[in-house]
Motif scaffolding. Structure first.
Motif, PDB file in Angstrom:
ATOM      1  N   VAL A 196       0.744  -1.240  -0.182  1.00 59.81           N
ATOM      2  CA  VAL A 196      -0.027  -0.084   0.042  1.00 59.81           C
ATOM      3  C   VAL A 196       1.129   0.901   0.430  1.00 59.81           C
ATOM      4  O   VAL A 196       0.323   1.776  -0.445  1.00 59.81           O
ATOM      5  CB  VAL A 196      -1.413   0.261   1.261  1.00 59.81           C
ATOM      6  N   SER A 197       1.596   1.114   1.308  1.00 68.09           N
ATOM      7  CA  SER A 197       2.813   2.360   1.220  1.00 68.09           C
ATOM      8  C   SER A 197       3.328   3.236  -0.488  1.00 68.09           C
ATOM      9  O   SER A 197       3.368   4.002  -0.398  1.00 68.09           O
ATOM     10  CB  SER A 197       4.075   2.022   2.228  1.00 68.09           C
ATOM     11  N   ASP A 198       3.601   1.409  -1.143  1.00 65.98           N
ATOM     12  CA  ASP A 198       4.636   1.774  -2.251  1.00 65.98           C
ATOM     13  C   ASP A 198       3.252   2.552  -3.623  1.00 65.98           C
ATOM     14  O   ASP A 198       4.227   2.639  -3.844  1.00 65.98           O
ATOM     15  CB  ASP A 198       5.630   0.178  -2.490  1.00 65.98           C
ATOM     16  N   GLU A 232       3.372   7.665   9.283  1.00 66.91           N
ATOM     17  CA  GLU A 232       4.575   7.888   8.907  1.00 66.91           C
ATOM     18  C   GLU A 232       4.814   7.690   7.933  1.00 66.91           C
ATOM     19  O   GLU A 232       6.017   8.067   7.147  1.00 66.91           O
ATOM     20  CB  GLU A 232       5.440   7.447   9.501  1.00 66.91           C
ATOM     21  N   ARG A 233       4.970   6.796   6.844  1.00 67.21           N
ATOM     22  CA  ARG A 233       5.504   6.193   6.342  1.00 67.21           C
ATOM     23  C   ARG A 233       4.079   6.682   4.344  1.00 67.21           C
ATOM     24  O   ARG A 233       4.735   7.250   3.142  1.00 67.21           O
ATOM     25  CB  ARG A 233       5.199   4.554   5.598  1.00 67.21           C
ATOM     26  N   THR A 234       3.356   7.505   4.982  1.00 64.21           N
ATOM     27  CA  THR A 234       2.431   7.408   3.938  1.00 64.21           C
ATOM     28  C   THR A 234       1.451   8.592   3.826  1.00 64.21           C
ATOM     29  O   THR A 234       1.749   9.434   2.848  1.00 64.21           O
ATOM     30  CB  THR A 234       1.355   6.737   3.124  1.00 64.21           C
ATOM     31  N   ASN A 235       1.455   9.815   4.691  1.00 64.02           N
ATOM     32  CA  ASN A 235       1.224  10.958   5.165  1.00 64.02           C
ATOM     33  C   ASN A 235      -0.383  10.535   4.638  1.00 64.02           C
ATOM     34  O   ASN A 235      -1.076  12.276   4.023  1.00 64.02           O
ATOM     35  CB  ASN A 235       2.400  12.562   4.092  1.00 64.02           C
ATOM     36  N   ALA A 236      -0.966   9.608   4.412  1.00 57.08           N
ATOM     37  CA  ALA A 236      -2.051   9.165   4.000  1.00 57.08           C
ATOM     38  C   ALA A 236      -2.991   9.997   4.765  1.00 57.08           C
ATOM     39  O   ALA A 236      -2.647   9.898   6.014  1.00 57.08           O
ATOM     40  CB  ALA A 236      -2.970   8.421   3.648  1.00 57.08           C
ATOM     41  N   MET A 237      -4.515   9.843   4.384  1.00 52.34           N
ATOM     42  CA  MET A 237      -5.670  10.774   5.787  1.00 52.34           C
ATOM     43  C   MET A 237      -6.593   9.197   6.152  1.00 52.34           C
ATOM     44  O   MET A 237      -6.335   7.910   4.861  1.00 52.34           O
ATOM     45  CB  MET A 237      -6.923  11.114   4.752  1.00 52.34           C
ATOM     46  N   LEU A 238      -6.333   8.651   7.161  1.00 54.25           N
ATOM     47  CA  LEU A 238      -6.569   8.017   7.878  1.00 54.25           C
ATOM     48  C   LEU A 238      -8.399   7.689   7.915  1.00 54.25           C
ATOM     49  O   LEU A 238      -8.791   8.756   7.967  1.00 54.25           O
ATOM     50  CB  LEU A 238      -6.199   7.865   9.895  1.00 54.25           C
ATOM     51  N   ALA A 239      -9.479   6.571   7.894  1.00 51.14           N
ATOM     52  CA  ALA A 239      -9.927   6.074   8.233  1.00 51.14           C
ATOM     53  C   ALA A 239     -10.717   5.270   9.353  1.00 51.14           C
ATOM     54  O   ALA A 239      -9.678   4.142   8.928  1.00 51.14           O
ATOM     55  CB  ALA A 239     -11.087   6.230   6.717  1.00 51.14           C
ATOM     56  N   ILE A 240     -11.267   5.144   9.691  1.00 52.00           N
ATOM     57  CA  ILE A 240     -11.330   4.108  10.879  1.00 52.00           C
ATOM     58  C   ILE A 240     -12.325   3.142  10.555  1.00 52.00           C
ATOM     59  O   ILE A 240     -13.712   3.941  10.693  1.00 52.00           O
ATOM     60  CB  ILE A 240     -11.158   4.355  11.749  1.00 52.00           C
ATOM     61  N   SER A 241     -12.945   1.953  10.052  1.00 45.44           N
ATOM     62  CA  SER A 241     -14.207   1.726  10.336  1.00 45.44           C
ATOM     63  C   SER A 241     -14.770   0.764  11.583  1.00 45.44           C
ATOM     64  O   SER A 241     -14.598   0.358  12.320  1.00 45.44           O
ATOM     65  CB  SER A 241     -13.899   0.018   9.257  1.00 45.44           C
ATOM     66  N   LEU A 242     -15.274   1.963  12.494  1.00 48.92           N
ATOM     67  CA  LEU A 242     -15.500   1.618  13.677  1.00 48.92           C
ATOM     68  C   LEU A 242     -16.939   0.932  14.224  1.00 48.92           C
ATOM     69  O   LEU A 242     -16.631  -0.005  14.807  1.00 48.92           O
ATOM     70  CB  LEU A 242     -15.542   3.290  14.246  1.00 48.92           C
ATOM     71  N   HIS A 243     -17.682   1.930  13.689  1.00 49.67           N
ATOM     72  CA  HIS A 243     -19.704   1.005  13.726  1.00 49.67           C
ATOM     73  C   HIS A 243     -19.963   0.909  14.806  1.00 49.67           C
ATOM     74  O   HIS A 243     -20.938   0.506  14.923  1.00 49.67           O
ATOM     75  CB  HIS A 243     -19.430  -0.547  12.726  1.00 49.67           C
TER      76      HIS A 243
END
Length: 383
Positions: A196-198, A232-243
């Motif tokens: 995913v990071s690559d 740290e590796r991607t600087n992407a936005m985070l989403a959590i599948s909580l529910h």
């Protein structure tokens, strides 16, 4: 008619022949040039030339690479291809959503979904695995066993295949249809973080597809040890599948919670790099009738997220065959949203997209609405 799409055939064998350069990382591209006989000192330059042709221009033929000598192009064409994975089925919803069944290798297929009118223009939902190990009880994908992780090349190539279909080459900052990437397709991205990071490095590169890292969102069901590393590796936005807001219920809906309970999950989220008002965590909350949709649970959600810059996506449950759940009533969802909104959290109710082609959230699996070509033409003619 509904049929099962063959996601994996264990007897299938990879076809012999040249490998594709499409989807390679920069380092892999350089190594490919060296393997093609390019001198080490020239390999980086040649890789950069090929990179721009492949990822900026969407080249499908080495003859397009006019700044590479003709004899060198011939050598590359003998040893490599520019092939993307094959789109073996393309379904278009009444709302414009497109679902692609993509063959990555013999017997290995995944689903990728383009959703128009999301973000700046449209979002592409990509898969990181074929199948899934998490068995979330509301998710159709979770009923399909894990086949394997996808490579970074296979993840990036999903974006390329969709851009081929949307005729979105060369890369431009104007009139783009795919402006956002969401890792919310098949699989748990944090169980395949290296790839995913690559893939994010490839997709975000400014000399190629140039989709910014802050326009990529990676959704996890809560693989706690990998959350900080993702940032740290991607600087992407985070989403959590909580529910769910308590462990008893989340243990049922998201069995991974038994390993990483909510208190540990929240602590990991708070450590996510660059967390703030301009980099909020998205919490995904599927609305299940009589299960997690009461006003008390809305208030519990507000309490749980206190101090975390957050946005809550309320997702009407998308039905699938033999599902044990029903979608909450619309009035119930609106009441839930109002409580969360009053507490100061953005809580948009996600409009279901692509339900008619089983492309909506939680519906991806090995089954789709599959019609013979003659039946599709008949429907189009009658429409």
């Amino acid at each position: 008619m509904s049929t099962a799409l063959n996601i994996y055939d264990p007897s299938a064998k990879a076809e012999a022949g040249p490998s594709s350069l499409a989807g390679l990382t920069r380092a892999q591209m350089r190594d490919a040039m060296i393997s093609a006989g390019v001198e080490d000192r020239k390999a980086k330059m040649r890789a950069e030339q090929a990179w721009r042709w492949i990822y900026h221009h969407g080249a499908r033929d080495f003859d397009m690479m006019t700044n590479i000598a003709k004899d060198q192009r011939s050598v590359l064409a003998e040893q490599f291809t520019l092939d993307r994975p094959e789109i073996v089925e393309r379904l278009v919803s009444v709302d414009g959503t497109r679902k692609y069944l993509i063959r990555l290798a013999p017997g290995v297929e995944c689903e990728t979904v383009f959703i128009p009118d999301v973000g700046r223009a449209g979002a592409l939902c990509v898969s990181s695995q074929v199948g899934c190990t998490l068995n979330c009880t509301f998710c159709h994908t979770g009923t399909q066993p894990l086949v394997r992780n996808l490579t970074a090349q296979e993840i990036a190539a999903q974006v390329m295949a969709a851009r081929d279909d949307l005729e979105e080459w060369p890369t431009s900052n104007e009139n783009r249809q795919i402006t956002n990437i969401v890792f919310m397709g098949m699989g748990e991205p944090l169980y395949n973080l290296d790839a995913v990071s690559d893939a994010i490095d490839i997709i975000s590169d400014g000399d190629g597809m140039a989709i910014g890292r802050r326009r990529m969102t990676v959704s996890t069901s809560g693989v706690v040890p990998k959350i900080k590393e993702l940032g740290e590796r991607t600087n992407a936005m985070l989403a959590i599948s909580l529910h769910a807001t308590n462990d008893d219920l989340r243990d049922v809906l998201v069995p991974l919670n038994k390993k990483y309970p909510i208190v540990e999950l929240m602590e990991a989220i708070k450590s996510y790099p660059s967390l703030g008002n301009s980099n909020r965590v998205t919490f995904e909350y599927v609305m299940l009738k009589g299960v997690n949709d009461t006003p008390a649970e809305a208030r519990a959600l507000v309490k749980l997220l206190k101090g975390i810059p957050s946005k809550i996506n309320l997702i009407p449950f998308n039905p699938w065959p033999n599902s044990p759940y029903e979608c909450s009533d619309w009035e119930t969802i609106e009441t839930f949203a109002e409580i969360v909104n009053r507490a100061g959290y953005a809580s948009p109710i996600r409009t279901p997209r692509g339900r008619d082609i089983f492309a909506a959230c939680g519906q991806l699996r090995s089954e789709s609405k599959k019609l013979k070509a003659s039946e599709r033409r008949a429907l189009q003619n009658n429409g």
